[in-house]
Scaffold this active site. Structure first.
Site, PDB file in Angstrom:
ATOM      1  N   ASP A 107      35.991  86.298   6.702  1.00  0.00           N
ATOM      2  CA  ASP A 107      35.504  86.917   7.947  1.00  0.00           C
ATOM      3  C   ASP A 107      36.379  86.560   9.143  1.00  0.00           C
ATOM      4  O   ASP A 107      35.913  86.471  10.263  1.00  0.00           O
ATOM      5  CB  ASP A 107      34.048  86.517   8.205  1.00  0.00           C
ATOM      6  CG  ASP A 107      33.873  85.019   8.352  1.00  0.00           C
ATOM      7  OD1 ASP A 107      34.820  84.264   8.042  1.00  0.00           O
ATOM      8  OD2 ASP A 107      32.788  84.602   8.789  1.00  0.00           O
ATOM      9  N   LYS A 158      30.541  71.388  11.409  1.00  0.00           N
ATOM     10  CA  LYS A 158      29.565  71.634  12.494  1.00  0.00           C
ATOM     11  C   LYS A 158      28.880  70.343  12.953  1.00  0.00           C
ATOM     12  O   LYS A 158      27.663  70.183  12.807  1.00  0.00           O
ATOM     13  CB  LYS A 158      28.541  72.671  12.051  1.00  0.00           C
ATOM     14  CG  LYS A 158      29.234  73.947  11.592  1.00  0.00           C
ATOM     15  CD  LYS A 158      28.362  75.114  11.308  1.00  0.00           C
ATOM     16  CE  LYS A 158      29.181  76.296  10.841  1.00  0.00           C
ATOM     17  NZ  LYS A 158      29.105  76.604   9.424  1.00  0.00           N
ATOM     18  N   ASP A 217      36.987  84.342  14.124  1.00  0.00           N
ATOM     19  CA  ASP A 217      35.917  84.539  13.145  1.00  0.00           C
ATOM     20  C   ASP A 217      35.028  85.645  13.699  1.00  0.00           C
ATOM     21  O   ASP A 217      34.492  85.518  14.799  1.00  0.00           O
ATOM     22  CB  ASP A 217      35.149  83.218  12.991  1.00  0.00           C
ATOM     23  CG  ASP A 217      33.916  83.329  12.110  1.00  0.00           C
ATOM     24  OD1 ASP A 217      33.188  84.339  12.221  1.00  0.00           O
ATOM     25  OD2 ASP A 217      33.657  82.417  11.328  1.00  0.00           O
TER      26      ASP A 217
HETATM   27  N1  GDD Z   1      31.401  84.016  -2.650  1.00  0.00           N
HETATM   28  C1  GDD Z   1      30.754  83.327  -1.714  1.00  0.00           C
HETATM   29  N2  GDD Z   1      29.642  82.620  -2.069  1.00  0.00           N
HETATM   30  N3  GDD Z   1      31.193  83.362  -0.436  1.00  0.00           N
HETATM   31  C2  GDD Z   1      30.515  82.673   0.502  1.00  0.00           C
HETATM   32  C3  GDD Z   1      29.358  81.917   0.200  1.00  0.00           C
HETATM   33  C4  GDD Z   1      28.906  81.893  -1.175  1.00  0.00           C
HETATM   34  O1  GDD Z   1      27.906  81.282  -1.528  1.00  0.00           O
HETATM   35  N4  GDD Z   1      28.904  81.348   1.346  1.00  0.00           N
HETATM   36  C5  GDD Z   1      29.742  81.736   2.326  1.00  0.00           C
HETATM   37  N5  GDD Z   1      30.710  82.538   1.832  1.00  0.00           N
HETATM   38  C6  GDD Z   1      31.832  83.154   2.566  1.00  0.00           C
HETATM   39  C7  GDD Z   1      31.402  83.995   3.760  1.00  0.00           C
HETATM   40  O2  GDD Z   1      31.275  85.359   3.376  1.00  0.00           O
HETATM   41  C8  GDD Z   1      32.550  83.799   4.734  1.00  0.00           C
HETATM   42  O3  GDD Z   1      33.605  84.718   4.522  1.00  0.00           O
HETATM   43  C9  GDD Z   1      33.073  82.414   4.397  1.00  0.00           C
HETATM   44  O4  GDD Z   1      32.593  82.086   3.101  1.00  0.00           O
HETATM   45  C10 GDD Z   1      32.620  81.346   5.402  1.00  0.00           C
HETATM   46  O5  GDD Z   1      31.220  81.408   5.529  1.00  0.00           O
HETATM   47  P1  GDD Z   1      30.516  81.537   6.966  1.00  0.00           P
HETATM   48  O6  GDD Z   1      29.047  81.596   6.726  1.00  0.00           O
HETATM   49  O7  GDD Z   1      31.136  82.617   7.773  1.00  0.00           O
HETATM   50  O8  GDD Z   1      30.849  80.089   7.552  1.00  0.00           O
HETATM   51  P2  GDD Z   1      31.072  79.687   9.073  1.00  0.00           P
HETATM   52  O9  GDD Z   1      31.815  80.715   9.816  1.00  0.00           O
HETATM   53  O10 GDD Z   1      29.767  79.269   9.627  1.00  0.00           O
HETATM   54  O11 GDD Z   1      31.988  78.343   8.909  1.00  0.00           O
HETATM   55  C11 GDD Z   1      33.144  78.387   8.104  1.00  0.00           C
HETATM   56  O12 GDD Z   1      34.209  79.053   8.776  1.00  0.00           O
HETATM   57  C12 GDD Z   1      34.693  78.389   9.951  1.00  0.00           C
HETATM   58  C13 GDD Z   1      35.844  79.218  10.495  1.00  0.00           C
HETATM   59  O13 GDD Z   1      35.415  80.494  10.781  1.00  0.00           O
HETATM   60  C14 GDD Z   1      33.581  76.962   7.724  1.00  0.00           C
HETATM   61  O14 GDD Z   1      34.619  77.059   6.788  1.00  0.00           O
HETATM   62  C15 GDD Z   1      34.074  76.179   8.946  1.00  0.00           C
HETATM   63  O15 GDD Z   1      34.572  74.925   8.558  1.00  0.00           O
HETATM   64  C16 GDD Z   1      35.179  76.974   9.644  1.00  0.00           C
HETATM   65  O16 GDD Z   1      35.589  76.289  10.845  1.00  0.00           O
HETATM   66 MG    MG Z   2      32.286  82.687   9.518  1.00  0.00          MG
END
Ligand code: GDD
Ligand code: MG
Length: 300
Positions: A107, A158, A217
């Site tokens: 994303d 986080k 993001d």
């Molecule tokens: N296949 C799969 N299965 N993908 C997953 C799953 C799962 O269970 N859970 C999450 N994802 C995918 C989401 O679709 C997304 O593309 C990515 O993993 C990160 O998940 P988010 O839910 O968007 O996490 P975030 O934005 O709160 O935090 C993450 O991204 C940040 C940067 O944007 C973490 O990686 C943070 O450490 C990072 O800073």
């Molecule tokens: Mg994200």
């Protein structure tokens, strides 16, 4: 040649109701499915195979992206029986993964120098190398502290008190991984790479590199909209040409001559905008009807 696994299994809860019927990576950004930007960027850095780790509505994604563009990377779809978390999803793909591969959060809109990250990974004989990016408010991200050699000293997902951490660099969701990292991930259950695996790798071959360029993001409505303006105003390098006033009206949209479109507007395919309507700082996806004199401001 390089392989990339893209995590696209999240439910995109912060983008609801958009993501109730369309998975986040398939949502249109400006004029193409969001994930196309990522695939194009990966392709530009030598990636020839992309594994999409799906959880949520994989069929919709496949419908939109198919097997990939003729000259682009080959796309392969894997669907977890239930969401296994960011590390669980990578483990689930184990048998398809090369000795060294990229893993990415699906994303993110970015033009960061992925090739530089891969070079750093090789130079350090690292197990895992993370792309880092500076942000003003790191509280919504994984916060990373490194030493001058790029060794990661701390990884805090986080953190409740980010102000106690002396760093503005966050995990950009861009990783170069060695296959051996998979040995640390238990199979068939939910595991988070950020919470369970990276902390375990601190001091054991975990590196980070700050990358320059554009990174966003797109997981919230505000950031989704901003990403679109950044594309149309040329702040991120993509295959979409920047537009005056950041206005893009699809050729199949019908817009009354007295409607006011922009600054900052996307009017998608088969939209209909009636007389006197105002569309500003807003994105209309395909097939929207905007009535006479209606004002659409700051909306998706
Ligand atoms: N296949 C799969 N299965 N993908 C997953 C799953 C799962 O269970 N859970 C999450 N994802 C995918 C989401 O679709 C997304 O593309 C990515 O993993 C990160 O998940 P988010 O839910 O968007 O996490 P975030 O934005 O709160 O935090 C993450 O991204 C940040 C940067 O944007 C973490 O990686 C943070 O450490 C990072 O800073
Ligand atoms: Mg994200």
């Amino acid at each position: 040649m390089m392989q990339a696994l893209v995590l696209v299994g999240g439910e995109g809860t912060r983008l609801r109701p958009l993501t109730k019927t369309i998975p986040k990576p398939a949502v249109t950004l400006v004029d193409r499915p969001f994930l196309s930007y990522m695939i194009e960027w990966l392709s530009g850095h030598g990636v020839d195979e992309v594994i999409l780790a799906c959880g949520f509505m994989p069929d919709r994604l496949r419908e939109v992206l198919g097997d990939g563009e003729p000259n682009g990377p080959r796309l392969r779809y894997l669907t977890e029986p239930e969401p296994l978390g960011t590390a669980g999803a990578i483990k689930f793909a184990e048998q398809y993964l090369d000795q060294r591969f990229l893993a990415l959060n699906g994303d993110v809109l970015t033009d960061l120098d992925l090739s530089a990250l891969i070079r750093m990974h090789e130079a350090k004989s690292s197990k895992a190398t993370l792309g880092l990016f500076p942000v003003d408010d790191p509280s919504a991200y994984g916060l990373v502290t490194t030493d001058e050699d790029g060794r990661i000293l701390e990884f805090l997902e986080k953190p409740e008190h980010p102000e106690l951490v002396d760093s503005d660099e966050i995990n950009a969701g861009i990783y170069v991984l060695e296959h051996s990292v998979l040995d640390l991930i238990p199979a068939d259950r939910t595991v988070s790479i950020e919470r369970d695996i990276f902390p375990l790798l601190v001091g054991r071959g975990l590196h980070g590199m700050r990358l320059e360029g554009y990174w966003m993001d797109i997981g919230t409505p505000e950031r989704y909209l901003q990403a679109g303006w950044d594309i149309l105003e040329g702040r991120v390098s993509t295959q979409v040409n920047p537009r005056d006033g950041a206005v893009l009206i699809d050729a199949t949209a019908e817009v009354d001559a007295s409607a006011e479109i922009g600054p900052r507007a996307v009017v998608g395919p088969a939209c209909h905008v009636s007389a006197g309507a105002v569309i500003r700082d807003s994105v209309l996806h395909a097939g929207c009807e905007v009535g006479r004199g209606a004002q659409v401001l700051g909306s998706i």
